[in-house]
Design an enzyme around this catalytic site. Structure first.
Site, short mmCIF file in Angstrom:
data_model
loop_
_atom_site.label_atom_id
_atom_site.label_comp_id
_atom_site.label_asym_id
_atom_site.label_seq_id
_atom_site.Cartn_x
_atom_site.Cartn_y
_atom_site.Cartn_z
N CYS A 265 -14.56 12.16 29.23
CA CYS A 265 -14.98 11.56 30.50
C CYS A 265 -16.48 11.27 30.51
O CYS A 265 -16.95 10.34 31.16
CB CYS A 265 -14.60 12.47 31.67
SG CYS A 265 -15.28 14.15 31.56
N HIS A 841 -16.71 17.48 35.12
CA HIS A 841 -16.02 16.20 34.98
C HIS A 841 -16.98 15.09 35.38
O HIS A 841 -17.74 15.22 36.34
CB HIS A 841 -14.77 16.18 35.86
CG HIS A 841 -13.97 14.93 35.72
ND1 HIS A 841 -13.42 14.53 34.52
CD2 HIS A 841 -13.63 13.97 36.64
CE1 HIS A 841 -12.77 13.38 34.70
NE2 HIS A 841 -12.89 13.03 35.97
#
Length: 916
Positions: A265, A841
């Site tokens: 990510c 994230h």
């Protein structure tokens, strides 16, 4: 005979295109063909054309001109090279022809003379060859390289084409495009197909056929990019699981997700931000990068990173994908940057830094970097020094990345000893700005009172970030009323004391994840008469567990529960006293034996174990004596401020005698880990002395522990009201961060500056100022703080404007009236980080350059958002576009054409190369 000769001359004359009267005299012909200026004797020059003439015809011509009779029967007739060709259809040259035996070579001027005088046999092509410069020699290239050209969608019949060794691969590609009727909009590239069936890219089309080591008979395949931006050879990596993902899907270009390949990510976030930089994306979509690929830069990556990024941009902005799989790009990144190999989580800003540097070097227009000496200002005006620094930078670094992202700092260093001032101007690609950090720190601790009835209390304390352990005790004292000098602080890990701190130790050594226990102890020591000195003993809890060996006699010991720091009077330190003190301190969760458990005991053992610790063995014995009435009874769990007095530590002399009861546990001196027994006490005639800090273990038999030790109660704790307090972090403005970036700072010891005046390294003061800002300003918020002892993430809210970020107050370059436009910016993308240091994230907010709509990119998922949703505590890297650049881009015609992608050729073929 004369008539026959005349007829022969007449018949050959008919084959000649020029009129005979145009011929000069025979001697004149001979001089023109054989002289050193334009004839056979002239030296070879690389790149010029020479022609092959059949040897027999040329010898006949020589006989003719040497005879001196223009009407002679030796007239050669028109030039006929038939003997040099294999056939009269393809006109391929015979193999193994030898100069001087089969042909002669004539320069272009001589050849044209002969053709104009005698003509060329009808239908025959001239045999033109180039002079090539090979290593160490110049020669006429009689046999050029004959390549077999194929199209990726049709590997049936090849197109044969001949090329000189000195021809560039650009000519090969151009020839292939012509043969296969490729339209100007279609993007193509070349592959070599080897004899084993494998394929190899011909990346650098600027090199020659010789440098590419192409040989006659080599199979060259031209590949055409699909209309969805992907290459047929890479179609195995295109996502197939999404139902909309087909040739007919048409979406908004740029609104395309990226598949998470496993903790990637961070990469997806950086790519989405960069993909939404308008001028950079247009640069790739319009194929301007193809002419600037730098394959020879030793600092670059052979153009592979730039090509991999270009492929990604073309797919994302084709409008034919909901989501794409960046597998090829990830592989390229791992190949050139080993830190990104594998699938561990990384920092999006680190990936972005690598990518910008890689793209710059792969697209650097400077093919050979010259040496540039960096010069100090030496008192010269800033304008002059800044201009010189920027010109020097551009002499070595000139690319679309420099054009778009590079600005200029002014760096000022001042020596603290001699006052020498050094001024330099340095280029930058992004700003890494610090966040205003609070001098305070929140720490959570467990307080353990001396009162056995009170459960441990969890406290949340606010302490100085650069404070000491004593500051932690002072903060806790305000909550508990216990004096700081009656506290001991310890780091507890895996049921043992990882470290027992001294009051002068720094708080930096304590991490947020550490379990910190603060124990109440009695007065530590005294010097006057009648003042008792106490010893603080670390106490471990261990349980015996049977372990098999050859005689089944060994017992293993396993630590459990929370350890304890216990104050014991030194002058009454015996095993028996310690046993009873521990019974008292553990009384909240250790039950007393009932009358059914009473035992007569062993008088002998009882007598032996009542001695001093130095004389006794390892087990506690003697009569079990109850605490006084005020100490009896289980803990009620009520947290109050009633504590046992500091000097009422129970001992044998305080307690009423009762009958002997069963021993609950034994005591043993151990090492600091509690893993092995050791003797730390000795007797010197003046009392008990210690060779080192004594550690005591309470050893339980499994049956006794099960009956008398309440594990649930032992682990219980209560939360102090301070735990519910939430320390609110006031938001900061982006301008505050930039102001902090330009504040004077003193260099750290690890990074001193060498003063040329003092001739030694100094901890100079340093100040950075902004001189020139780029078209796209990347601002990296330094949320992650790393020190020798701690790591943390700053999750405070940074307020940043979406529009009209004005940085004019930070620019020190003198400016004119037209300059203010150069300092106002609008936000176009944000890389976000959610979570902490260990896990997190990354996502992206980005504004589409065509529609102006903001979108939220979360790996595969893409959704529209409003501007109000963009600002959050997760913002990590900000992308700002200068307003004058935005106006310029809007006023330019769209070079990429209508919404269709720039390379919108025919639908992709069902066949593709099997590229490994």
């Amino acid at each position: 005979m004369a008539g026959v000769a005349a007829d022969a001359v007449a018949s050959t004359a008919e084959d000649r295109e020029p009129q005979r009267e145009a011929m000069p005299g025979l001697e004149s012909q001979r001089r023109q063909i054989e002289n050193s200026e334009s004839g056979r004797e002239r030296p070879l020059q690389a790149g010029e054309s020479w022609f092959l003439v059949e040897q027999h015809w040329y010898k006949q011509w020589e006989v003719y001109v040497q005879g001196g009779d223009q009407d002679s029967s030796t007239f050669p007739g028109c030039i006929n090279n038939a003997k040099l060709f294999e056939d009269q259809v393809n006109w391929n040259l015979k193999k193994g022809l030898v100069e001087g035996e089969d042909y002669v070579l004539l320069p272009a001027a001589a050849w044209h003379y002969l053709v104009s005088w005698y003509g060329l046999k009808h239908g025959q092509p001239p045999i033109e060859r180039k002079v090539v410069e090979l290593p160490g020699i110049q020669k006429v290239e009689v046999y050029p390289v004959e390549l077999l050209l194929f199209q990726h969608s049709d590997m049936g019949t090849p197109h044969t084409a001949q090329f000189s060794h000195t021809d560039s691969l650009d000519l090969v590609l151009h020839t292939a495009r012509e043969r296969f009727l490729a339209s100007p909009q279609e993007e193509t590239r070349l592959w070599i197909k080897h004899s084993d069936g494998s394929f190899e890219r011909l990346c650098n089309t600027h090199v020659t056929v010789l440098d590419a080591r192409l040989k006659t008979g080599q199979v060259i395949v031209m590949e055409t990019r699909n209309k969805d931006g992907a290459w047929p050879s890479a179609k195995q990596y295109v996502m197939k699981s999404v139902s909309k993902e087909d040739e007919d899907f048409q979406g908004q270009p740029g609104v395309c997700g990226l598949t998470n390949l496993g903790n990637t990510c961070f990469m997806n976030s950086a790519l989405q931000c960069l993909s939404n930089v308008p001028q950079l994306t247009e640069y790739f979509l319009n194929n301007r990068y193809l002419e600037e690929l730098n394959f020879c830069n030793p600092l670059g990556m052979k153009g592979e990173i730039a090509e991999a990024y270009a492929d990604l941009v073309k797919q994302a902005w084709s409008g034919h994908h909901c989501s794409i799989v960046p597998h090829v790009f990830k592989t390229k990144v791992g190949h050139f940057a080993s830190q990104f190999l594998g699938y561990q989580q990384h920092d999006s800003q680190e990936l972005l830094s690598f990518l910008l540097d890689g793209l710059h070097e792969d697209l650097n227009r400077v093919k050979k970097k010259e040496y540039v000496e960096l010069c100090d200002a030496a008192g010269r005006p800033d304008q002059e020094v800044a201009q010189e620094a920027w010109q020097n930078h551009k002499r070595r670094n000139n690319s679309v990345i420099v054009d778009t992202f590079h600005g200029l700092f002014k760096s000022t260093l001042v020596c603290p000893d001699c006052g020498n001032v050094s001024v330099t101007f340095d280029p930058f690609c992004y700003l890494s700005v610090p966040l205003p950090v609070s001098p305070k720190r929140v720490m959570e601790v467990f307080y353990v009172s001396m009162d056995p009835r009170r459960k441990p209390e969890q406290h949340r304390l606010i302490v100085p970030k650069k404070g000491k352990i004593s500051d932690l005790c002072v903060a806790l004292s305000k909550h508990t009323g216990v004096q700081p000098d009656r506290m001991m602080v310890a780091d507890v890990f895996s049921h043992r004391f990882y470290k027992i701190y001294q009051l002068e130790d720094s708080l930096n050594s304590i991490l947020d994840r550490d379990d910190i226990f603060i124990y109440e102890v009695s007065a530590r020591a005294g010097t006057g008469e009648g003042i008792r000195e106490d010893v603080v003993l670390p106490i471990y809890l261990r349980e015996r567990s049977p372990a098999r060996d050859f005689n089944n006699s060994y017992y293993g010991l396993m630590l459990f529960g929370h350890p304890l720091l216990l104050s014991v009077p030194r002058d009454r330190l015996t095993w028996d006293a310690l046993y009873h003190i521990l019974l008292y301190r553990l009384s909240r969760y250790v039950a007393r034996p009932s009358s059914d458990d009473e035992d007569d005991g062993d008088e002998k053992g009882d007598t032996e174990n009542k001695g001093n610790i130095a004389k006794s063995g390892q087990t506690a014995g003697g009569s079990l004596q109850d605490p006084g009435p005020e100490q009896a009874g289980p803990s009620s769990g009520v947290v109050g401020r009633n504590r046992a007095p500091a000097d009422n530590s129970p001992g044998p002399s305080n307690w009423p005698q009762r009958s002997r009861r069963k021993q609950l546990f034994t005591l043993q001196t151990v090492n600091s880990n509690g893993t092995s027994d050791r003797m730390t006490f000795s007797e010197d005639g003046h009392g008990v002395s210690f060779s080192s800090q004594p550690y005591i273990a309470i050893d339980w038999e499994p049956e006794m522990k099960k009956r008398y030790y309440d594990e649930v109660e032992a682990e219980g704790f209560v939360k102090h009201e301070c735990v519910s307090y939430v320390l609110k972090k006031a938001p900061v403005r982006l301008q505050e961060c930039i102001e902090l970036f330009t504040t004077v700072e003193t260099l750290e010891k690890e990074n001193p500056w060498y003063c040329p005046n003092c001739k030694q390294h100094q901890l100079a003061t340093k100040k950075l100022d902004l001189w020139m800002l780029p078209e796209i300003l990347i601002i990296h918020l330094k949320r992650f703080s790393y020190t020798k002892f701690s790591r943390e993430k700053l999750d405070i809210l940074v307020e940043f404007p979406i529009r009209d970020l004005d940085l004019s107050e930070f620019i020190i370059k003198p400016r004119s009236e037209s300059d203010p436009d150069l300092y106002k910016y609008d936000l176009i993308a944000v890389s976000n980080h959610y979570g902490g240091l260990r896990d997190g994230h990354y996502t992206t907010f980005a504004c589409n350059k065509d529609s102006g709509q903001w979108h939220y990119f979360d790996d595969n998922s893409v959704s529209p958002v409003t501007e109000d949703e963009v600002e959050s505590k997760a913002a990590y890297v900000l992308f700002y576009q200068r307003q004058d650049v935005a106006r310029r881009l809007r006023s330019q015609p769209d070079l990429s054409g209508p919404p269709e992608p720039p390379a919108c050729g025919s639908p992709p073929s069902s066949e593709s190369m099997d590229v490994n």
